[in-house]
Design an enzyme around this catalytic site. Sequence first.
Site, PDB file in Angstrom:
ATOM      1  N   MET A   1     -20.256 -14.513  23.335  1.00 50.07           N
ATOM      2  CA  MET A   1     -21.239 -15.449  22.844  1.00 50.07           C
ATOM      3  C   MET A   1     -22.276 -15.714  23.940  1.00 50.07           C
ATOM      4  O   MET A   1     -22.383 -14.972  24.894  1.00 50.07           O
ATOM      5  CB  MET A   1     -20.569 -16.746  22.396  1.00 50.07           C
ATOM      6  CG  MET A   1     -19.468 -16.516  21.353  1.00 50.07           C
ATOM      7  SD  MET A   1     -20.079 -15.799  19.824  1.00 50.07           S
ATOM      8  CE  MET A   1     -20.744 -17.258  19.049  1.00 50.07           C
ATOM      9  N   CYS A   2     -23.003 -16.806  23.839  1.00 50.44           N
ATOM     10  CA  CYS A   2     -24.066 -17.127  24.787  1.00 50.44           C
ATOM     11  C   CYS A   2     -23.966 -18.595  25.173  1.00 50.44           C
ATOM     12  O   CYS A   2     -23.134 -19.328  24.655  1.00 50.44           O
ATOM     13  CB  CYS A   2     -25.437 -16.845  24.171  1.00 50.44           C
ATOM     14  SG  CYS A   2     -25.600 -15.199  23.429  1.00 50.44           S
ATOM     15  N   GLU A   3     -24.820 -19.016  26.092  1.00 49.51           N
ATOM     16  CA  GLU A   3     -24.907 -20.427  26.436  1.00 49.51           C
ATOM     17  C   GLU A   3     -26.358 -20.870  26.452  1.00 49.51           C
ATOM     18  O   GLU A   3     -27.267 -20.090  26.774  1.00 49.51           O
ATOM     19  CB  GLU A   3     -24.244 -20.713  27.788  1.00 49.51           C
ATOM     20  CG  GLU A   3     -22.730 -20.605  27.740  1.00 49.51           C
ATOM     21  CD  GLU A   3     -22.044 -21.456  28.805  1.00 49.51           C
ATOM     22  OE1 GLU A   3     -22.665 -22.412  29.314  1.00 49.51           O
ATOM     23  OE2 GLU A   3     -20.875 -21.155  29.104  1.00 49.51           O
ATOM     24  N   ILE A  78     -28.483 -17.836  28.509  1.00 47.68           N
ATOM     25  CA  ILE A  78     -27.797 -16.698  29.123  1.00 47.68           C
ATOM     26  C   ILE A  78     -27.002 -16.008  28.025  1.00 47.68           C
ATOM     27  O   ILE A  78     -26.399 -16.670  27.175  1.00 47.68           O
ATOM     28  CB  ILE A  78     -26.901 -17.109  30.301  1.00 47.68           C
ATOM     29  CG1 ILE A  78     -25.992 -18.289  29.956  1.00 47.68           C
ATOM     30  CG2 ILE A  78     -27.739 -17.406  31.531  1.00 47.68           C
ATOM     31  CD1 ILE A  78     -25.030 -18.665  31.061  1.00 47.68           C
ATOM     32  N   ASN A 108     -27.214 -19.545  20.066  1.00 47.74           N
ATOM     33  CA  ASN A 108     -25.867 -19.156  20.454  1.00 47.74           C
ATOM     34  C   ASN A 108     -25.021 -19.071  19.190  1.00 47.74           C
ATOM     35  O   ASN A 108     -24.985 -20.023  18.402  1.00 47.74           O
ATOM     36  CB  ASN A 108     -25.274 -20.184  21.419  1.00 47.74           C
ATOM     37  CG  ASN A 108     -23.768 -20.062  21.557  1.00 47.74           C
ATOM     38  OD1 ASN A 108     -23.215 -18.968  21.495  1.00 47.74           O
ATOM     39  ND2 ASN A 108     -23.096 -21.183  21.720  1.00 47.74           N
TER      40      ASN A 108
END
Length: 282
Positions: A1-3, A78, A108
Amino acid sequence: MCELLGMNCNTPTDICFSFAGFQKRGGATSVHADGWGIAFFEGAGTRVFLDPQPSCRSPIAELVRQYPIHSKNVIAHIRKATHGRVALENTHPFMRELWGRYWIFAHNGALPGFGRLAADAAKAETETASGFQAVGDTDSEDAFCWLLRQLRQRFGAQPPSRDDLFAALRELSIEIGSRGEFNYLLSNGDWLFAHCSRQLAYVVRKAPFAVAHLADEDVSVDFAELTTPADRVAVIATTPLTDNECWTTMPPGSLWLFVEGEVLMQAPTVAAPPRTNSADCC
């Protein structure tokens, strides 16, 4: 996943401290090593820095960390790639123009099958709605373009009021969120919208200011030495960036509006609120 990382303030402020911890999560203290980006609003303009390299090793990220750009609204991301290859065009945040303003978006989560639905919808729309097309191959950019097309179809050439925009985004977040995980940050430079599909938290820093310590790096800052009593800064992140401040956990299925460094509006994006009160985690 992402942040995700966002900042909304009542006076132009730099994000160097928060970004220092966030940068480490891009491949050092976490697995988000598939690119990073950050966007700063400055008046009617934006500065956008993107790099498909891990932020922990990116010279551009190091420049941003050391360069105190002052802004009232900032969005950073990110990436841990789940849909779409690692490439510059797939690096968040994304930027488009609507109603004579730049809009910045970062997402996200995963939206299985949404790209195909978005593409079919785009083909069926009129020539006037064809401006919002994805450049890369992420479901995130597809969702952003679809969101903007829907807003332009609803409100035409004139921007809506803040309240009407919030109501529309709530409806559209419910629709997209029903197809997967849709945590996002969205800003036009005046307002910052945050949608928590599963995980987001925020902290509001205001007088009396205190010392904050990063969770991902042994760095502290005394905000009392850097601010005035009138300053107010809201920081939004997927997970808290500091380990000695009280962060408010957003309930899953909720849309938030930050203006001038504080929460102005909040509404559920599920059939019923998952709980009655937000929980502070210290």
